[in-house]
Write an enzyme that holds these catalytic residues in place. Structure first.
Site, PDB file in Angstrom:
ATOM      1  N   ASP A  87       0.849  -1.191   0.000  1.00 62.13           N
ATOM      2  CA  ASP A  87       0.000   0.000   0.000  1.00 62.13           C
ATOM      3  C   ASP A  87       0.893   1.253   0.000  1.00 62.13           C
ATOM      4  O   ASP A  87       1.801   1.373   0.841  1.00 62.13           O
ATOM      5  CB  ASP A  87      -0.856  -0.056   1.276  1.00 62.13           C
ATOM      6  CG  ASP A  87      -1.977   0.959   1.289  1.00 62.13           C
ATOM      7  OD1 ASP A  87      -2.412   1.386   0.207  1.00 62.13           O
ATOM      8  OD2 ASP A  87      -2.434   1.315   2.410  1.00 62.13           O
ATOM      9  N   HIS A  88       0.651   2.166  -0.919  1.00 59.96           N
ATOM     10  CA  HIS A  88       1.397   3.436  -0.982  1.00 59.96           C
ATOM     11  C   HIS A  88       2.911   3.271  -1.052  1.00 59.96           C
ATOM     12  O   HIS A  88       3.645   3.916  -0.282  1.00 59.96           O
ATOM     13  CB  HIS A  88       1.041   4.351   0.200  1.00 59.96           C
ATOM     14  CG  HIS A  88      -0.369   4.838   0.171  1.00 59.96           C
ATOM     15  ND1 HIS A  88      -0.792   5.826  -0.677  1.00 59.96           N
ATOM     16  CD2 HIS A  88      -1.472   4.432   0.854  1.00 59.96           C
ATOM     17  CE1 HIS A  88      -2.090   6.027  -0.497  1.00 59.96           C
ATOM     18  NE2 HIS A  88      -2.530   5.190   0.419  1.00 59.96           N
TER      19      HIS A  88
ATOM     20  N   ASP B  73       2.854   5.004  -5.546  1.00 58.87           N
ATOM     21  CA  ASP B  73       2.100   6.236  -5.354  1.00 58.87           C
ATOM     22  C   ASP B  73       2.968   7.426  -5.739  1.00 58.87           C
ATOM     23  O   ASP B  73       3.711   7.980  -4.926  1.00 58.87           O
ATOM     24  CB  ASP B  73       1.654   6.331  -3.890  1.00 58.87           C
ATOM     25  CG  ASP B  73       0.832   7.574  -3.619  1.00 58.87           C
ATOM     26  OD1 ASP B  73       0.671   8.399  -4.551  1.00 58.87           O
ATOM     27  OD2 ASP B  73       0.352   7.736  -2.485  1.00 58.87           O
TER      28      ASP B  73
ATOM     29  N   GLU C 202      -1.488   5.985  -9.137  1.00 58.46           N
ATOM     30  CA  GLU C 202      -2.445   6.969  -8.599  1.00 58.46           C
ATOM     31  C   GLU C 202      -2.331   8.298  -9.323  1.00 58.46           C
ATOM     32  O   GLU C 202      -1.237   8.800  -9.575  1.00 58.46           O
ATOM     33  CB  GLU C 202      -2.228   7.173  -7.090  1.00 58.46           C
ATOM     34  CG  GLU C 202      -3.152   8.260  -6.518  1.00 58.46           C
ATOM     35  CD  GLU C 202      -3.334   8.222  -5.006  1.00 58.46           C
ATOM     36  OE1 GLU C 202      -2.993   7.189  -4.387  1.00 58.46           O
ATOM     37  OE2 GLU C 202      -3.818   9.220  -4.455  1.00 58.46           O
TER      38      GLU C 202
ATOM     39  N   HIS D 298      -7.687  10.047   3.686  1.00 56.30           N
ATOM     40  CA  HIS D 298      -7.208   9.105   4.701  1.00 56.30           C
ATOM     41  C   HIS D 298      -7.541   9.565   6.122  1.00 56.30           C
ATOM     42  O   HIS D 298      -7.634  10.754   6.378  1.00 56.30           O
ATOM     43  CB  HIS D 298      -5.700   8.923   4.567  1.00 56.30           C
ATOM     44  CG  HIS D 298      -5.291   8.235   3.311  1.00 56.30           C
ATOM     45  ND1 HIS D 298      -4.647   8.867   2.280  1.00 56.30           N
ATOM     46  CD2 HIS D 298      -5.470   6.947   2.911  1.00 56.30           C
ATOM     47  CE1 HIS D 298      -4.431   8.002   1.296  1.00 56.30           C
ATOM     48  NE2 HIS D 298      -4.927   6.829   1.650  1.00 56.30           N
TER      49      HIS D 298
ATOM     50  N   GLY E 127      -8.848   5.792   1.151  1.00 55.78           N
ATOM     51  CA  GLY E 127      -9.506   6.659   2.133  1.00 55.78           C
ATOM     52  C   GLY E 127     -10.991   6.411   2.264  1.00 55.78           C
ATOM     53  O   GLY E 127     -11.786   7.349   2.371  1.00 55.78           O
TER      54      GLY E 127
ATOM     55  N   ILE F  27      -9.748   0.167   3.150  1.00 54.83           N
ATOM     56  CA  ILE F  27     -10.310   0.464   4.468  1.00 54.83           C
ATOM     57  C   ILE F  27      -9.299   0.095   5.552  1.00 54.83           C
ATOM     58  O   ILE F  27      -8.899  -1.064   5.659  1.00 54.83           O
ATOM     59  CB  ILE F  27     -11.631  -0.316   4.675  1.00 54.83           C
ATOM     60  CG1 ILE F  27     -12.673   0.165   3.652  1.00 54.83           C
ATOM     61  CG2 ILE F  27     -12.148  -0.147   6.110  1.00 54.83           C
ATOM     62  CD1 ILE F  27     -13.922  -0.687   3.559  1.00 54.83           C
ATOM     63  N   ASP F  28      -8.891   1.064   6.319  1.00 57.09           N
ATOM     64  CA  ASP F  28      -7.958   0.835   7.421  1.00 57.09           C
ATOM     65  C   ASP F  28      -8.480   1.479   8.709  1.00 57.09           C
ATOM     66  O   ASP F  28      -8.596   0.836   9.746  1.00 57.09           O
ATOM     67  CB  ASP F  28      -6.578   1.411   7.051  1.00 57.09           C
ATOM     68  CG  ASP F  28      -5.509   1.073   8.078  1.00 57.09           C
ATOM     69  OD1 ASP F  28      -5.782   0.254   8.977  1.00 57.09           O
ATOM     70  OD2 ASP F  28      -4.393   1.616   7.992  1.00 57.09           O
ATOM     71  N   SER F  29      -8.841   2.758   8.619  1.00 54.36           N
ATOM     72  CA  SER F  29      -9.208   3.501   9.839  1.00 54.36           C
ATOM     73  C   SER F  29     -10.388   2.873  10.582  1.00 54.36           C
ATOM     74  O   SER F  29     -10.409   2.876  11.826  1.00 54.36           O
ATOM     75  CB  SER F  29      -9.553   4.953   9.486  1.00 54.36           C
ATOM     76  OG  SER F  29      -8.423   5.598   8.968  1.00 54.36           O
TER      77      SER F  29
HETATM   78  P1  13P Z   1      -8.906   4.991   5.494  1.00 55.47           P
HETATM   79  O1  13P Z   1      -8.011   5.833   6.350  1.00 55.47           O
HETATM   80  O2  13P Z   1     -10.136   5.751   5.098  1.00 55.47           O
HETATM   81  O3  13P Z   1      -9.267   3.694   6.144  1.00 55.47           O
HETATM   82  O4  13P Z   1      -8.119   4.647   4.141  1.00 55.47           O
HETATM   83  C1  13P Z   1      -7.202   3.602   4.100  1.00 55.47           C
HETATM   84  C2  13P Z   1      -6.381   3.617   2.849  1.00 55.47           C
HETATM   85  O5  13P Z   1      -6.644   4.295   1.881  1.00 55.47           O
HETATM   86  C3  13P Z   1      -5.216   2.715   2.804  1.00 55.47           C
HETATM   87  O6  13P Z   1      -4.467   2.890   1.632  1.00 55.47           O
HETATM   88  O1  G3H Z   2      -3.373   4.819   3.641  1.00 50.27           O
HETATM   89  C1  G3H Z   2      -2.730   4.542   4.638  1.00 50.27           C
HETATM   90  C2  G3H Z   2      -3.062   3.372   5.481  1.00 50.27           C
HETATM   91  O2  G3H Z   2      -4.116   3.657   6.357  1.00 50.27           O
HETATM   92  C3  G3H Z   2      -1.837   2.878   6.182  1.00 50.27           C
HETATM   93  O3  G3H Z   2      -1.511   3.703   7.242  1.00 50.27           O
HETATM   94  O4  G3H Z   2       0.916   4.228   6.989  1.00 50.27           O
HETATM   95  O5  G3H Z   2      -0.229   4.343   9.223  1.00 50.27           O
HETATM   96  O6  G3H Z   2       0.233   2.128   8.150  1.00 50.27           O
HETATM   97  P1  G3H Z   2      -0.040   3.606   7.939  1.00 50.27           P
HETATM   98 ZN    ZN Z   3      -4.509   4.931   0.901  1.00 47.06          ZN
END
Ligand code: 13P
Ligand code: G3H
Ligand code: ZN
Length: 332
Positions: free
Chosen positions: A93-94, A115, A147, A191, A235, A278-280
Protein backbone atom coordinates in the site's frame (compact mmCIF):
# COMPACT_ATOMS: atom_id res chain seq x y z
CA UNK A 1 13.95 -14.30 -3.66
CA UNK A 2 10.50 -15.81 -3.57
CA UNK A 3 7.54 -15.59 -5.91
CA UNK A 4 4.02 -15.06 -4.60
CA UNK A 5 2.76 -18.22 -6.32
CA UNK A 6 4.99 -20.24 -3.97
CA UNK A 7 3.10 -18.64 -1.08
CA UNK A 8 -0.31 -19.52 -2.56
CA UNK A 9 -1.14 -15.88 -3.34
CA UNK A 10 -2.69 -14.41 -6.51
CA UNK A 11 -2.42 -11.11 -8.39
CA UNK A 12 -5.38 -8.86 -9.18
CA UNK A 13 -6.00 -9.18 -12.94
CA UNK A 14 -8.76 -11.81 -12.91
CA UNK A 15 -10.23 -10.63 -9.62
CA UNK A 16 -10.64 -7.09 -10.97
CA UNK A 17 -12.15 -8.29 -14.24
CA UNK A 18 -14.81 -10.21 -12.32
CA UNK A 19 -15.42 -7.34 -9.91
CA UNK A 20 -15.93 -4.77 -12.68
CA UNK A 21 -18.33 -6.98 -14.62
CA UNK A 22 -20.08 -8.17 -11.43
CA UNK A 23 -20.62 -4.66 -10.04
CA UNK A 24 -18.79 -5.10 -6.75
CA UNK A 25 -15.46 -4.08 -5.19
CA UNK A 26 -12.78 -6.16 -3.54
CA UNK A 27 -12.00 -5.35 0.08
CA UNK A 28 -8.47 -4.05 0.62
CA UNK A 29 -7.86 -4.25 4.34
CA UNK A 30 -4.59 -3.14 5.97
CA UNK A 31 -2.96 -5.39 8.52
CA UNK A 32 -0.08 -4.98 10.95
CA UNK A 33 -0.65 -7.75 13.48
CA UNK A 34 -2.04 -11.22 14.12
CA UNK A 35 -5.47 -10.21 15.38
CA UNK A 36 -6.21 -8.02 12.36
CA UNK A 37 -5.17 -10.80 10.00
CA UNK A 38 -7.24 -13.42 11.83
CA UNK A 39 -10.30 -11.18 11.70
CA UNK A 40 -9.85 -10.43 7.99
CA UNK A 41 -9.46 -14.09 7.02
CA UNK A 42 -12.27 -15.31 9.25
CA UNK A 43 -14.66 -12.68 7.85
CA UNK A 44 -13.68 -13.25 4.22
CA UNK A 45 -13.91 -17.03 4.51
CA UNK A 46 -17.31 -16.83 6.19
CA UNK A 47 -18.66 -14.40 3.62
CA UNK A 48 -16.87 -16.19 0.74
CA UNK A 49 -15.11 -13.01 -0.41
CA UNK A 50 -11.78 -12.65 -2.18
CA UNK A 51 -9.49 -10.28 -0.28
CA UNK A 52 -6.54 -7.94 -0.73
CA UNK A 53 -4.23 -7.87 2.29
CA UNK A 54 -2.50 -4.50 2.36
CA UNK A 55 0.86 -3.77 3.92
CA UNK A 56 1.99 -0.16 4.20
CA UNK A 57 5.57 1.04 4.58
CA UNK A 58 4.61 1.82 8.19
CA UNK A 59 3.40 -1.75 8.69
CA UNK A 60 6.68 -3.10 7.34
CA UNK A 61 8.57 -0.96 9.82
CA UNK A 62 6.29 -1.95 12.69
CA UNK A 63 5.94 -5.67 12.11
CA UNK A 64 8.92 -6.70 9.95
CA UNK A 65 8.33 -7.51 6.31
CA UNK A 66 9.47 -11.13 6.61
CA UNK A 67 6.99 -11.79 9.34
CA UNK A 68 4.21 -10.10 7.37
CA UNK A 69 4.99 -12.12 4.25
CA UNK A 70 4.95 -15.36 6.19
CA UNK A 71 1.74 -14.30 7.88
CA UNK A 72 0.19 -13.90 4.43
CA UNK A 73 1.40 -17.39 3.54
CA UNK A 74 -0.11 -18.60 6.79
CA UNK A 75 -3.34 -16.81 5.90
CA UNK A 76 -3.67 -18.91 2.74
CA UNK A 77 -3.29 -22.09 4.81
CA UNK A 78 -5.61 -20.75 7.52
CA UNK A 79 -8.35 -19.99 4.96
CA UNK A 80 -8.04 -23.55 3.61
CA UNK A 81 -8.25 -24.92 7.12
CA UNK A 82 -11.41 -22.85 7.72
CA UNK A 83 -12.92 -24.51 4.67
CA UNK A 84 -12.74 -22.02 1.81
CA UNK A 85 -9.88 -21.48 -0.57
CA UNK A 86 -10.52 -17.73 -1.06
CA UNK A 87 -8.21 -15.82 -3.43
CA UNK A 88 -5.73 -13.77 -1.37
CA UNK A 89 -3.61 -10.92 -2.74
CA UNK A 90 -0.63 -9.50 -0.83
CA UNK A 91 -0.38 -5.85 -1.84
CA UNK A 92 2.06 -3.05 -0.99
CA UNK A 93 0.00 0.00 0.00
CA UNK A 94 1.40 3.44 -0.98
CA UNK A 95 4.81 2.33 -2.20
CA UNK A 96 6.79 5.55 -2.58
CA UNK A 97 9.87 4.38 -4.48
CA UNK A 98 10.98 1.94 -7.15
CA UNK A 99 13.32 0.28 -4.63
CA UNK A 100 10.53 -0.40 -2.12
CA UNK A 101 8.29 -1.88 -4.82
CA UNK A 102 11.15 -4.02 -6.17
CA UNK A 103 11.96 -5.29 -2.71
CA UNK A 104 8.34 -6.27 -2.07
CA UNK A 105 8.04 -7.95 -5.48
CA UNK A 106 11.20 -9.95 -4.85
CA UNK A 107 10.03 -11.07 -1.43
CA UNK A 108 6.62 -12.45 -2.36
CA UNK A 109 4.10 -9.63 -2.86
CA UNK A 110 1.66 -10.34 -5.68
CA UNK A 111 0.71 -6.69 -6.19
CA UNK A 112 2.19 -3.27 -5.46
CA UNK A 113 1.03 0.31 -5.46
CA UNK A 114 3.43 2.96 -6.66
CA UNK A 115 2.10 6.24 -5.35
CA UNK A 116 3.62 8.95 -7.50
CA UNK A 117 0.68 11.26 -6.95
CA UNK A 118 2.79 13.82 -5.09
CA UNK A 119 5.14 14.26 -8.04
CA UNK A 120 4.60 16.22 -11.23
CA UNK A 121 2.55 14.41 -13.89
CA UNK A 122 5.60 13.52 -15.99
CA UNK A 123 7.58 12.30 -12.95
CA UNK A 124 4.61 10.21 -11.87
CA UNK A 125 4.40 8.64 -15.35
CA UNK A 126 8.13 7.86 -15.42
CA UNK A 127 8.26 6.33 -11.93
CA UNK A 128 5.07 4.30 -12.40
CA UNK A 129 6.24 3.00 -15.79
CA UNK A 130 9.54 1.88 -14.27
CA UNK A 131 7.75 -0.13 -11.57
CA UNK A 132 5.30 -1.61 -14.11
CA UNK A 133 8.12 -2.73 -16.41
CA UNK A 134 9.84 -4.52 -13.53
CA UNK A 135 6.64 -6.04 -12.11
CA UNK A 136 5.30 -7.27 -15.44
CA UNK A 137 8.59 -8.80 -16.52
CA UNK A 138 8.62 -11.28 -13.62
CA UNK A 139 7.98 -14.93 -14.39
CA UNK A 140 4.87 -14.56 -12.25
CA UNK A 141 3.20 -11.32 -13.37
CA UNK A 142 2.90 -8.87 -10.46
CA UNK A 143 0.11 -6.29 -10.71
CA UNK A 144 0.66 -2.57 -10.24
CA UNK A 145 -1.67 0.16 -8.98
CA UNK A 146 -0.86 3.77 -9.86
CA UNK A 147 -2.44 6.97 -8.60
CA UNK A 148 -3.56 10.20 -10.21
CA UNK A 149 -4.88 13.03 -8.07
CA UNK A 150 -4.05 13.67 -4.42
CA UNK A 151 -6.05 12.63 -1.36
CA UNK A 152 -6.09 14.88 1.68
CA UNK A 153 -5.51 13.42 5.12
CA UNK A 154 -2.76 12.51 7.49
CA UNK A 155 -1.51 9.07 8.46
CA UNK A 156 1.94 7.85 9.52
CA UNK A 157 3.43 7.64 6.08
CA UNK A 158 0.70 9.11 3.94
CA UNK A 159 0.01 12.77 4.34
CA UNK A 160 -1.23 15.73 2.41
CA UNK A 161 -2.78 18.98 3.55
CA UNK A 162 -4.97 19.50 0.49
CA UNK A 163 -6.64 17.22 -2.01
CA UNK A 164 -6.61 17.62 -5.77
CA UNK A 165 -9.29 15.75 -7.64
CA UNK A 166 -8.15 13.51 -10.46
CA UNK A 167 -8.34 15.30 -13.80
CA UNK A 168 -10.29 13.00 -16.14
CA UNK A 169 -8.44 14.33 -19.18
CA UNK A 170 -5.18 12.81 -17.85
CA UNK A 171 -6.30 9.24 -17.15
CA UNK A 172 -6.22 7.79 -20.65
CA UNK A 173 -2.71 9.03 -21.32
CA UNK A 174 -1.51 7.89 -17.88
CA UNK A 175 -2.90 4.37 -18.23
CA UNK A 176 -1.58 4.01 -21.78
CA UNK A 177 1.92 5.31 -21.06
CA UNK A 178 2.48 3.52 -17.75
CA UNK A 179 0.78 0.17 -18.41
CA UNK A 180 -0.68 0.06 -14.89
CA UNK A 181 -3.23 -2.63 -14.00
CA UNK A 182 -5.43 -0.34 -11.90
CA UNK A 183 -5.71 3.34 -11.08
CA UNK A 184 -6.40 5.01 -7.73
CA UNK A 185 -8.31 8.26 -8.14
CA UNK A 186 -9.25 11.21 -5.98
CA UNK A 187 -12.97 12.06 -5.92
CA UNK A 188 -13.37 13.34 -2.38
CA UNK A 189 -12.29 10.46 -0.12
CA UNK A 190 -9.35 11.01 2.20
CA UNK A 191 -7.21 9.10 4.70
CA UNK A 192 -7.82 8.90 8.42
CA UNK A 193 -10.84 9.53 10.68
CA UNK A 194 -11.33 13.25 9.99
CA UNK A 195 -12.00 13.23 6.27
CA UNK A 196 -13.53 16.68 6.15
CA UNK A 197 -13.31 19.81 8.25
CA UNK A 198 -16.53 20.54 10.19
CA UNK A 199 -17.02 23.68 8.08
CA UNK A 200 -17.19 21.53 4.94
CA UNK A 201 -20.06 19.48 6.45
CA UNK A 202 -23.65 19.96 7.50
CA UNK A 203 -25.12 18.43 10.69
CA UNK A 204 -28.05 16.05 11.12
CA UNK A 205 -30.73 16.32 13.84
CA UNK A 206 -28.39 14.54 16.32
CA UNK A 207 -25.56 16.94 15.61
CA UNK A 208 -23.54 14.37 13.64
CA UNK A 209 -21.41 15.72 10.80
CA UNK A 210 -22.70 14.97 7.30
CA UNK A 211 -19.92 15.21 4.69
CA UNK A 212 -20.23 16.60 1.18
CA UNK A 213 -20.97 13.88 -1.40
CA UNK A 214 -18.23 12.19 -3.41
CA UNK A 215 -17.66 13.58 -6.91
CA UNK A 216 -19.48 10.89 -8.88
CA UNK A 217 -19.43 13.23 -11.87
CA UNK A 218 -15.63 12.90 -12.01
CA UNK A 219 -15.84 9.12 -11.62
CA UNK A 220 -18.34 8.91 -14.49
CA UNK A 221 -16.15 11.07 -16.71
CA UNK A 222 -13.17 8.82 -15.95
CA UNK A 223 -15.21 5.70 -16.71
CA UNK A 224 -16.16 7.18 -20.09
CA UNK A 225 -12.53 7.74 -20.96
CA UNK A 226 -11.21 4.32 -19.84
CA UNK A 227 -14.27 2.02 -20.01
CA UNK A 228 -14.03 -1.07 -17.80
CA UNK A 229 -10.57 -0.13 -16.47
CA UNK A 230 -10.18 -1.07 -12.77
CA UNK A 231 -10.50 1.97 -10.49
CA UNK A 232 -9.40 2.08 -6.84
CA UNK A 233 -10.71 4.21 -3.99
CA UNK A 234 -8.41 4.96 -1.07
CA UNK A 235 -9.51 6.66 2.13
CA UNK A 236 -12.82 4.82 2.19
CA UNK A 237 -13.49 4.26 5.86
CA UNK A 238 -16.96 5.26 7.00
CA UNK A 239 -15.85 6.17 10.53
CA UNK A 240 -18.96 4.67 12.17
CA UNK A 241 -20.46 6.96 14.84
CA UNK A 242 -21.04 3.92 17.12
CA UNK A 243 -17.30 3.26 17.35
CA UNK A 244 -16.40 6.90 17.82
CA UNK A 245 -19.00 7.13 20.61
CA UNK A 246 -17.75 3.92 22.24
CA UNK A 247 -14.15 5.16 22.19
CA UNK A 248 -15.25 8.46 23.76
CA UNK A 249 -17.48 6.73 26.33
CA UNK A 250 -14.40 4.89 27.57
CA UNK A 251 -12.16 7.92 27.80
CA UNK A 252 -10.91 8.47 24.23
CA UNK A 253 -10.96 11.79 22.42
CA UNK A 254 -11.92 11.69 18.75
CA UNK A 255 -13.55 15.02 18.05
CA UNK A 256 -14.73 16.02 14.56
CA UNK A 257 -14.61 12.45 13.21
CA UNK A 258 -16.29 12.05 9.83
CA UNK A 259 -16.08 9.37 7.14
CA UNK A 260 -17.58 8.37 3.81
CA UNK A 261 -21.23 7.24 4.10
CA UNK A 262 -21.69 3.56 3.28
CA UNK A 263 -24.36 4.13 0.65
CA UNK A 264 -21.91 6.23 -1.38
CA UNK A 265 -19.32 3.46 -1.23
CA UNK A 266 -21.97 0.94 -2.28
CA UNK A 267 -22.78 3.13 -5.26
CA UNK A 268 -19.09 3.40 -6.16
CA UNK A 269 -18.62 -0.38 -5.82
CA UNK A 270 -21.29 -0.93 -8.48
CA UNK A 271 -19.23 1.09 -10.97
CA UNK A 272 -15.71 0.46 -12.29
CA UNK A 273 -14.42 0.93 -8.74
CA UNK A 274 -13.20 -2.58 -7.98
CA UNK A 275 -10.93 -2.08 -4.95
CA UNK A 276 -11.90 -0.12 -1.84
CA UNK A 277 -9.27 0.60 0.84
CA UNK A 278 -10.31 0.46 4.47
CA UNK A 279 -7.96 0.83 7.42
CA UNK A 280 -9.21 3.50 9.84
CA UNK A 281 -12.54 1.74 10.57
CA UNK A 282 -10.61 -1.29 11.78
CA UNK A 283 -8.45 0.89 13.99
CA UNK A 284 -11.56 2.47 15.51
CA UNK A 285 -13.26 -0.88 16.14
CA UNK A 286 -10.17 -2.28 17.84
CA UNK A 287 -9.58 0.81 19.95
CA UNK A 288 -13.24 0.92 21.04
CA UNK A 289 -13.24 -2.69 22.24
CA UNK A 290 -9.81 -2.50 23.88
CA UNK A 291 -10.88 0.60 25.83
CA UNK A 292 -14.15 -1.08 26.84
CA UNK A 293 -12.45 -4.24 28.14
CA UNK A 294 -9.75 -2.34 30.00
CA UNK A 295 -12.30 -0.01 31.62
CA UNK A 296 -14.78 -2.72 32.56
CA UNK A 297 -12.14 -5.21 33.71
CA UNK A 298 -9.33 -3.19 35.26
CA UNK A 299 -7.90 -6.38 36.78
CA UNK A 300 -7.37 -7.96 33.34
CA UNK A 301 -3.79 -8.28 32.15
CA UNK A 302 -3.91 -11.21 29.71
CA UNK A 303 -3.44 -9.66 26.22
CA UNK A 304 -5.60 -12.42 24.72
CA UNK A 305 -8.54 -11.34 26.86
CA UNK A 306 -7.94 -7.73 25.88
CA UNK A 307 -7.37 -8.26 22.15
CA UNK A 308 -9.80 -11.17 21.66
CA UNK A 309 -13.00 -9.06 21.86
CA UNK A 310 -11.37 -6.46 19.57
CA UNK A 311 -10.64 -9.22 17.05
CA UNK A 312 -14.26 -10.45 17.24
CA UNK A 313 -15.57 -6.94 16.62
CA UNK A 314 -13.19 -6.50 13.69
CA UNK A 315 -14.46 -9.71 12.13
CA UNK A 316 -18.05 -8.43 12.46
CA UNK A 317 -17.05 -5.14 10.85
CA UNK A 318 -15.31 -6.80 7.88
CA UNK A 319 -18.19 -9.21 7.28
CA UNK A 320 -20.60 -6.28 7.27
CA UNK A 321 -18.42 -4.42 4.75
CA UNK A 322 -18.18 -7.42 2.43
CA UNK A 323 -21.91 -8.15 2.52
CA UNK A 324 -23.51 -4.71 2.72
CA UNK A 325 -21.02 -2.18 1.37
CA UNK A 326 -18.63 -3.73 -1.15
CA UNK A 327 -20.86 -6.53 -2.42
CA UNK A 328 -17.89 -8.93 -2.44
CA UNK A 329 -19.62 -11.68 -0.44
CA UNK A 330 -20.36 -14.96 -2.25
CA UNK A 331 -18.02 -14.14 -5.14
CA UNK A 332 -15.67 -17.09 -4.63
P1 13P B 1 -8.91 4.99 5.49
O1 13P B 1 -8.01 5.83 6.35
O2 13P B 1 -10.14 5.75 5.10
O3 13P B 1 -9.27 3.69 6.14
O4 13P B 1 -8.12 4.65 4.14
C1 13P B 1 -7.20 3.60 4.10
C2 13P B 1 -6.38 3.62 2.85
O5 13P B 1 -6.64 4.30 1.88
C3 13P B 1 -5.22 2.71 2.80
O6 13P B 1 -4.47 2.89 1.63
O1 G3H C 1 -3.37 4.82 3.64
C1 G3H C 1 -2.73 4.54 4.64
C2 G3H C 1 -3.06 3.37 5.48
O2 G3H C 1 -4.12 3.66 6.36
C3 G3H C 1 -1.84 2.88 6.18
O3 G3H C 1 -1.51 3.70 7.24
O4 G3H C 1 0.92 4.23 6.99
O5 G3H C 1 -0.23 4.34 9.22
O6 G3H C 1 0.23 2.13 8.15
P1 G3H C 1 -0.04 3.61 7.94
ZN1 ZN D 1 -4.51 4.93 0.90
Amino acid sequence: MVSYTELGLVHTVDLFKKAVSGGYALPAYNFNNLEQLQAIIQACVETKSPVILQVSAGARKYANQNLLKNMAKGAVEYANELGCNIPIVLHLDHGDSFELCKDCIETGFSSVMIDGSHYSYEENVALTKKVVEFAHSRKDYVTVEGELGVLAGVEDDVSSEHSHYTQPEEVEDFVKRTGVDSLAISIGTSHGRTKFKPEQCTRDANGLLIPPPLRFDILEEIEKRIPGFPIVLHGSSSVPAEYVQLVEKYGGKLSDSVGIPEEQLRRAAKSAVCKINIDSDGRLAMTALIRKVLTEHPEEFDPRKILGPARDELKKLYSHKNINVLGSANRV
